[in-house]
Design an enzyme around this catalytic site. Structure first.
Site, PDB file in Angstrom:
ATOM      1  N   SER A  38       0.433  -1.921   0.072  1.00 29.49           N
ATOM      2  CA  SER A  38      -0.009   0.129  -0.046  1.00 29.49           C
ATOM      3  C   SER A  38       0.604   1.006   0.230  1.00 29.49           C
ATOM      4  O   SER A  38       0.147   2.935  -0.104  1.00 29.49           O
ATOM      5  CB  SER A  38      -1.023  -0.012   1.153  1.00 29.49           C
TER       6      SER A  38
ATOM      7  N   HIS B 232      -1.219   5.642   8.699  1.00 28.70           N
ATOM      8  CA  HIS B 232      -0.904   4.522   7.815  1.00 28.70           C
ATOM      9  C   HIS B 232      -0.853   4.325   6.939  1.00 28.70           C
ATOM     10  O   HIS B 232      -0.531   5.685   6.206  1.00 28.70           O
ATOM     11  CB  HIS B 232      -2.282   3.318   7.622  1.00 28.70           C
TER      12      HIS B 232
ATOM     13  N   PHE C   8      -9.554   8.378  17.262  1.00 32.95           N
ATOM     14  CA  PHE C   8     -10.063   7.173  17.780  1.00 32.95           C
ATOM     15  C   PHE C   8      -9.857   6.262  19.277  1.00 32.95           C
ATOM     16  O   PHE C   8     -10.395   5.314  19.774  1.00 32.95           O
ATOM     17  CB  PHE C   8     -11.683   7.263  17.584  1.00 32.95           C
ATOM     18  N   GLU C   9      -8.132   5.927  17.812  1.00 29.61           N
ATOM     19  CA  GLU C   9      -8.273   4.806  18.840  1.00 29.61           C
ATOM     20  C   GLU C   9      -6.650   5.064  18.834  1.00 29.61           C
ATOM     21  O   GLU C   9      -6.084   5.178  18.577  1.00 29.61           O
ATOM     22  CB  GLU C   9      -7.705   3.698  18.387  1.00 29.61           C
TER      23      GLU C   9
ATOM     24  N   ASP D  34     -16.673   5.509  19.549  1.00 30.38           N
ATOM     25  CA  ASP D  34     -16.173   5.529  18.060  1.00 30.38           C
ATOM     26  C   ASP D  34     -17.471   5.421  17.111  1.00 30.38           C
ATOM     27  O   ASP D  34     -17.943   4.441  17.352  1.00 30.38           O
ATOM     28  CB  ASP D  34     -15.127   4.060  18.331  1.00 30.38           C
TER      29      ASP D  34
ATOM     30  N   ASP E 172      -8.309  -4.562   3.604  1.00 27.33           N
ATOM     31  CA  ASP E 172      -7.387  -5.395   4.138  1.00 27.33           C
ATOM     32  C   ASP E 172      -6.735  -6.100   4.893  1.00 27.33           C
ATOM     33  O   ASP E 172      -6.349  -7.013   5.095  1.00 27.33           O
ATOM     34  CB  ASP E 172      -6.193  -4.226   3.770  1.00 27.33           C
TER      35      ASP E 172
ATOM     36  N   ASP F 107      -6.211   0.250  -3.327  1.00 28.40           N
ATOM     37  CA  ASP F 107      -5.715   0.377  -3.381  1.00 28.40           C
ATOM     38  C   ASP F 107      -4.462  -1.288  -4.057  1.00 28.40           C
ATOM     39  O   ASP F 107      -3.994  -0.778  -4.658  1.00 28.40           O
ATOM     40  CB  ASP F 107      -5.142  -0.445  -2.025  1.00 28.40           C
ATOM     41  N   HIS F 108      -5.379  -2.120  -3.781  1.00 28.97           N
ATOM     42  CA  HIS F 108      -4.662  -3.056  -5.109  1.00 28.97           C
ATOM     43  C   HIS F 108      -5.458  -4.302  -4.690  1.00 28.97           C
ATOM     44  O   HIS F 108      -6.576  -4.208  -3.657  1.00 28.97           O
ATOM     45  CB  HIS F 108      -2.908  -3.690  -3.901  1.00 28.97           C
TER      46      HIS F 108
ATOM     47  N   HIS G  26      -1.382  -9.695  -0.532  1.00 24.60           N
ATOM     48  CA  HIS G  26      -2.065  -8.825  -1.219  1.00 24.60           C
ATOM     49  C   HIS G  26      -2.230  -9.763  -2.932  1.00 24.60           C
ATOM     50  O   HIS G  26      -1.288 -10.304  -2.412  1.00 24.60           O
ATOM     51  CB  HIS G  26      -1.657  -7.528  -1.637  1.00 24.60           C
TER      52      HIS G  26
HETATM   53 ZN   LIG Z   1      -2.370  -5.159   3.320  1.00 25.10          ZN
END
Ligand SMILES: [Zn+2]
Ligand SMILES: *[C@@H]1O[C@H](CO)[C@@H](O)[C@H](O)[C@H]1NC(C)=O
Ligand SMILES: *[C@@H]1O[C@H](CO)[C@@H](O)[C@H](O)[C@H]1NC(C)=O
Ligand SMILES: *[C@@H]1O[C@H](CO)[C@@H](O)[C@H](O)[C@H]1NC(C)=O
Ligand SMILES: *[C@@H]1O[C@H](CO)[C@@H](O)[C@H](O)[C@H]1NC(C)=O
Ligand SMILES: *[C@@H]1O[C@H](CO)[C@@H](O)[C@H](O)[C@H]1NC(C)=O
Length: 437
Positions: free
Chosen positions: A27, A88, A207-208, A223, A254, A295-296, A371
């Site tokens: 990603s 991320h 939130f986390e 949440d 994912d 993304d993939h 992936h």
């Molecule tokens: Zn992944």
């Protein structure tokens, strides 16, 4: 002989996701492609393919900018909404430049990278583009000093802050905002829903401590759902008369797949679908180009000649004609669901395959499912959606979106002589990029 080639006449719109050094991408490389417009190496973020993963000293001069930055430079409001950590891979390619996607805070960085002057991703979130109007997702712990107690889980060691530099980046984020502007930080659903959006200029919601909780397991008091976050984000961004750019990621689809948990993954996808529907209702096709893609792919399959009406998480109508055992219609090519019992494939009839955390069977045992390398679909609506038609490299996406919005470095076609004012160029022209995975 009759040869029927339907795809020549009506190519279905798809994107090729490979990274410069990988057939099956990760990603970080794909996010760099669909946000910054260049393909990159696996594991690297917001940098060209000249950067080698983990090598801080290859980064300098290789930084590439994202469509989020192009939109900001054109005076639009910009935002990021994800169900993962805001540091991320997907969200961070919008604002960071890093030789390694895992450098969430300085605690995750090796000494040579810190000594070489490379910055962790959380710090880049606060420093690189300080006027991102909306940032919503998870990832509190990377913003706070090591051992700093988490607001929601004060007694849990594993949720404490991670930063070695002792900085409080939530406070730094707030302090960096222009005088007279209202910058709100929230970490709880109630705080988010209680905001007066007409007076909120900047919003950071974490939130986390790490990624947000799967939609199926979410605590609906503490949440927000992805669609609740998207609704708040759009309503804040829409206050800018010059339009906005919003990146939305259903990022835990994912993770569900990596864990072999098809039910978790697909419920995440359903929640992204709700968010897409909501975004559609809150915006207009007159001035908003919306693009939905992935993304993939993943090595996830749906087969077994199931009849219409069969539960998606149910069994195929026949047994294997080799080992005489039943099988679920959803399976993985590899992953943690591989299971041999007494030398044979597990009999799934004897287990609760409808459970939210059931790991669908896979052909090859792996702790984490991988992936997939095939093309992904793209769906677009709004002005210039026709540009996203046919088969393209994934890094074409931000160029097409920027072309439509007249932002970024290539705006020659936008001057009045060659492109007279049309509804395509409403001042409020906005871009929505919604990602699966
Ligand atoms: Zn992944
Ligand atoms: C870059 O750093 C790596 C270690 O990460 C080192 O092996 C290499 O020699 C360095 N290259 C240069 C040009 O300094
Ligand atoms: C970490 O925080 C806890 C609770 O606030 C405190 O008791 C402890 O001494 C701290 N540990 C370190 C190494 O600072
Ligand atoms: C929200 O803020 C606006 C602008 O400051 C103000 O006029 C309005 O009364 C506020 N609404 C509520 C419900 O507090
Ligand atoms: C929140 O979750 C509880 C417990 O799962 C459920 O009973 C309730 O209906 C949910 N409320 C909303 C508004 O979704
Ligand atoms: C699989 O399990 C089911 C339910 O326990 C049982 O009825 C069936 O005979 C089993 N099949 C085989 C091939 O063991």
């Amino acid at each position: 002989m009759v040869v029927l080639i339907t795809t020549v006449l009506y190519p279905s719109p798809t994107f090729q996701t490979y990274n410069t050094n990988a057939q099956v991408p990760d990603s970080a490389g794909t996010a760099t492609a669909y946000l910054c417009g260049v393909k990159a190496n696996e594991g690297t973020l917001g940098v060209s393919a000249g950067v080698t993963r983990d090598r801080c000293n290859t980064t300098k001069g290789q930084e590439v900018t994202s469509i989020l930055r192009w939109a900001k430079e054109a005076g639009k409001a910009v935002g990021i909404v994800t169900t993962t950590r805001v540091t991320h891979a997907t969200p961070s390619a919008a604002y960071a430049h890093s030789a390694n996607r895992d450098w969430y805070s300085d605690a995750e960085m090796p000494p040579d990278a810190l000594e070489g002057g490379c910055k962790d991703i959380a710090r880049q979130l606060v420093e690189n583009i300080p006027e991102i109007e909306v940032i919503l997702g998870g990832g509190r712990k990377y913003m706070y000093p090591k051992n700093f107690s988490d607001a929601e889980y004060p007694h849990e060691e594993k949720h404490r802050g991670t930063r070695l530099d002792g900085r409080n980046l939530v406070q730094a984020w707030q302090e960096a905002k222009p005088r007279g502007k209202v910058a709100e930080y929230v970490w709880h659903r109630r705080g988010l829903l209680a905001l007066n959006l007409s007076r909120t200029d900047f919003l950071l919601g974490l939130f986390e401590p790490g990624d947000m909780v799967y939609e199926l397991d979410r605590n609906n008091e503490t949440d927000p759902s992805l669609s609740e976050m998207v609704s708040v984000a759009i309503r804040i961004l829409q206050k800018n008369p010059r339009g906005f750019f919003l990146l939305v990621e259903g990022g835990r689809i994912d993770h569900g797949h990596h864990e072999g948990k098809a039910k978790q993954a697909l419920h995440e996808a359903v929640e992204l679908d709700r968010a897409i529907g909501l975004a559609t209702r809150l915006t207009s096709t007159q001035d908003t180009l919306s693009v939905v893609t992935a993304d993939h792919s993943h090595v996830f399959t749906f087969g077994g000649y199931t009849p219409r009406g069969n539960p998606i998480f149910g069994l195929a109508p026949m047994q294997s004609d080799v080992d005489r055992k039943p099988f679920t219609s959803i399976l993985y090519g590899n992953g943690p669901g591989y299971k041999i019992v007494a030398g044979e494939r597990e009999n799934v009839s004897a287990v609760d395959f409808a459970h939210a955390d059931y790991q669908a069977q896979s052909a090859v045992p792996l702790r984490q499912e991988t992936h997939g390398g095939e093309d992904v679909a793209v769906f677009a609506r709004g002005p210039m959606a026709h540009l996203l038609h046919g088969v393209h490299e994934q890094n074409y996406i931000p160029h097409a979106m920027a072309y439509a919005a007249c932002i970024g470095s290539n705006r020659g076609h936008c001057n009045a002589a060659t492109r007279p004012a049309t509804p395509l160029l409403l001042p409020s022209f906005s871009l929505l990029l919604l990602l699966l995975c």
